[in-house]
Design a protein around this motif. Sequence first.
Motif, PDB file in Angstrom:
ATOM      1  N   SER A  43     -32.075  -0.589  10.888  1.00  0.00           N
ATOM      2  CA  SER A  43     -33.305  -1.073  10.194  1.00  0.00           C
ATOM      3  C   SER A  43     -33.356  -2.566   9.994  1.00  0.00           C
ATOM      4  O   SER A  43     -33.487  -3.391  10.924  1.00  0.00           O
ATOM      5  CB  SER A  43     -33.215  -0.310   8.732  1.00  0.00           C
ATOM      6  OG  SER A  43     -34.467  -0.147   8.157  1.00  0.00           O
ATOM      7  N   MET A  44     -33.283  -3.153   8.761  1.00  0.00           N
ATOM      8  CA  MET A  44     -33.192  -4.613   8.751  1.00  0.00           C
ATOM      9  C   MET A  44     -32.257  -5.294   9.379  1.00  0.00           C
ATOM     10  O   MET A  44     -32.383  -6.188  10.014  1.00  0.00           O
ATOM     11  CB  MET A  44     -33.013  -5.013   7.211  1.00  0.00           C
ATOM     12  CG  MET A  44     -33.111  -6.440   6.744  1.00  0.00           C
ATOM     13  SD  MET A  44     -32.542  -6.886   4.979  1.00  0.00           S
ATOM     14  CE  MET A  44     -30.797  -6.869   5.322  1.00  0.00           C
ATOM     15  N   GLY A  75     -28.470  -2.171   6.419  1.00  0.00           N
ATOM     16  CA  GLY A  75     -29.968  -2.149   6.083  1.00  0.00           C
ATOM     17  C   GLY A  75     -30.410  -2.849   5.052  1.00  0.00           C
ATOM     18  O   GLY A  75     -29.470  -3.286   4.154  1.00  0.00           O
ATOM     19  N   MET A  76     -31.732  -2.697   4.428  1.00  0.00           N
ATOM     20  CA  MET A  76     -32.358  -3.520   3.021  1.00  0.00           C
ATOM     21  C   MET A  76     -31.629  -3.156   1.953  1.00  0.00           C
ATOM     22  O   MET A  76     -31.534  -3.696   1.051  1.00  0.00           O
ATOM     23  CB  MET A  76     -33.593  -3.441   3.282  1.00  0.00           C
ATOM     24  CG  MET A  76     -34.452  -4.082   2.070  1.00  0.00           C
ATOM     25  SD  MET A  76     -36.313  -3.949   2.267  1.00  0.00           S
ATOM     26  CE  MET A  76     -36.465  -5.218   3.751  1.00  0.00           C
ATOM     27  N   THR A 124     -33.587 -11.312   4.170  1.00  0.00           N
ATOM     28  CA  THR A 124     -33.244 -10.643   5.382  1.00  0.00           C
ATOM     29  C   THR A 124     -32.078 -11.363   6.027  1.00  0.00           C
ATOM     30  O   THR A 124     -31.980 -12.368   5.746  1.00  0.00           O
ATOM     31  CB  THR A 124     -34.748 -10.388   5.982  1.00  0.00           C
ATOM     32  OG1 THR A 124     -34.920 -11.821   6.592  1.00  0.00           O
ATOM     33  CG2 THR A 124     -35.790  -9.854   5.183  1.00  0.00           C
ATOM     34  N   TYR A 128     -37.070 -10.949  -0.962  1.00  0.00           N
ATOM     35  CA  TYR A 128     -37.308 -10.539   0.400  1.00  0.00           C
ATOM     36  C   TYR A 128     -36.186 -11.313   1.332  1.00  0.00           C
ATOM     37  O   TYR A 128     -36.399 -11.381   2.821  1.00  0.00           O
ATOM     38  CB  TYR A 128     -38.661 -11.190   0.890  1.00  0.00           C
ATOM     39  CG  TYR A 128     -39.697 -10.495   0.331  1.00  0.00           C
ATOM     40  CD1 TYR A 128     -40.135  -9.139   0.460  1.00  0.00           C
ATOM     41  CD2 TYR A 128     -40.592 -11.280  -0.713  1.00  0.00           C
ATOM     42  CE1 TYR A 128     -41.329  -8.535  -0.247  1.00  0.00           C
ATOM     43  CE2 TYR A 128     -41.549 -10.742  -1.546  1.00  0.00           C
ATOM     44  CZ  TYR A 128     -41.896  -9.403  -1.410  1.00  0.00           C
ATOM     45  OH  TYR A 128     -43.103  -8.688  -1.933  1.00  0.00           O
ATOM     46  N   TYR A 169     -33.380  -5.228  13.169  1.00  0.00           N
ATOM     47  CA  TYR A 169     -34.335  -6.676  13.196  1.00  0.00           C
ATOM     48  C   TYR A 169     -33.502  -7.814  13.453  1.00  0.00           C
ATOM     49  O   TYR A 169     -33.409  -8.619  14.273  1.00  0.00           O
ATOM     50  CB  TYR A 169     -35.270  -6.968  11.965  1.00  0.00           C
ATOM     51  CG  TYR A 169     -36.318  -5.973  12.248  1.00  0.00           C
ATOM     52  CD1 TYR A 169     -37.438  -6.637  12.731  1.00  0.00           C
ATOM     53  CD2 TYR A 169     -36.507  -4.708  11.834  1.00  0.00           C
ATOM     54  CE1 TYR A 169     -38.827  -5.711  12.681  1.00  0.00           C
ATOM     55  CE2 TYR A 169     -37.509  -3.784  11.739  1.00  0.00           C
ATOM     56  CZ  TYR A 169     -38.790  -4.391  12.413  1.00  0.00           C
ATOM     57  OH  TYR A 169     -39.841  -3.690  12.392  1.00  0.00           O
TER      58      TYR A 169
END
Length: 220
Positions: A119-120, A45-46, A87, A85, A123
């Motif tokens: 989470s991230m 995740g992030m 990702t 940002y 995606y």
Amino acid sequence: MLSEHLFQKKITVTKEVNLAYILSLPASYNEEDQKEFPLVLFLHGMGERGNDLELVKRHGPLKSTEKQSFPFILLAPQCPLELRYSTWELYLDDLIALIDHISTVYRVDAQRIYVTGLSMGGYGTWELAKKYPDRFAAAVPICGGGSVEGIERLKDVPVWAFHGAKDDVVPLEESEKMVHALQDVGGNAKLTVYPDATHDSWTETYNHPHLYSWLLKQHK
């Protein structure tokens, strides 16, 4: 006059990949000289981005590797924090190149490569599987979502999504949207919702008694 040069030959293009990663091999890997093993790609995740691989062990299947050995190769790259940002969607091609590299060094069963993330990483799981559906035997996105554009490309890839009903970071509707869109085009998709879970739906998922048995049954 323009000068035309026509070439008809095969070339090999090498991609430079700058992704640190953790690789966990099954306990029996060195005992099985010829056996090929499934590979599970885990996308964090992030909060685990950066240049400290210890962060990647915070959540997900890597938390269990010190207590147990999985019957598959576990590949867990770390998303760089080059941009605020950053990702996984920025590194989809890099992830495939990394899988290709690992597959040349280790005995990977190309028919049993899977992707999962939280989470991230959830995606990223949707996006990577959509872009490269021929590479994955199954996908397990957790508290993720994304765009339904191109979802028909996933029609032949089994997907098992997970989400917490009380998630206040990534709404449950994100997973519902993706799963329903995939089902609408004839895809093999299912969604497990934890009624009392908030954003952390991954702990229960990676401890799910049937997750890995279901995953390892999937073949290309």
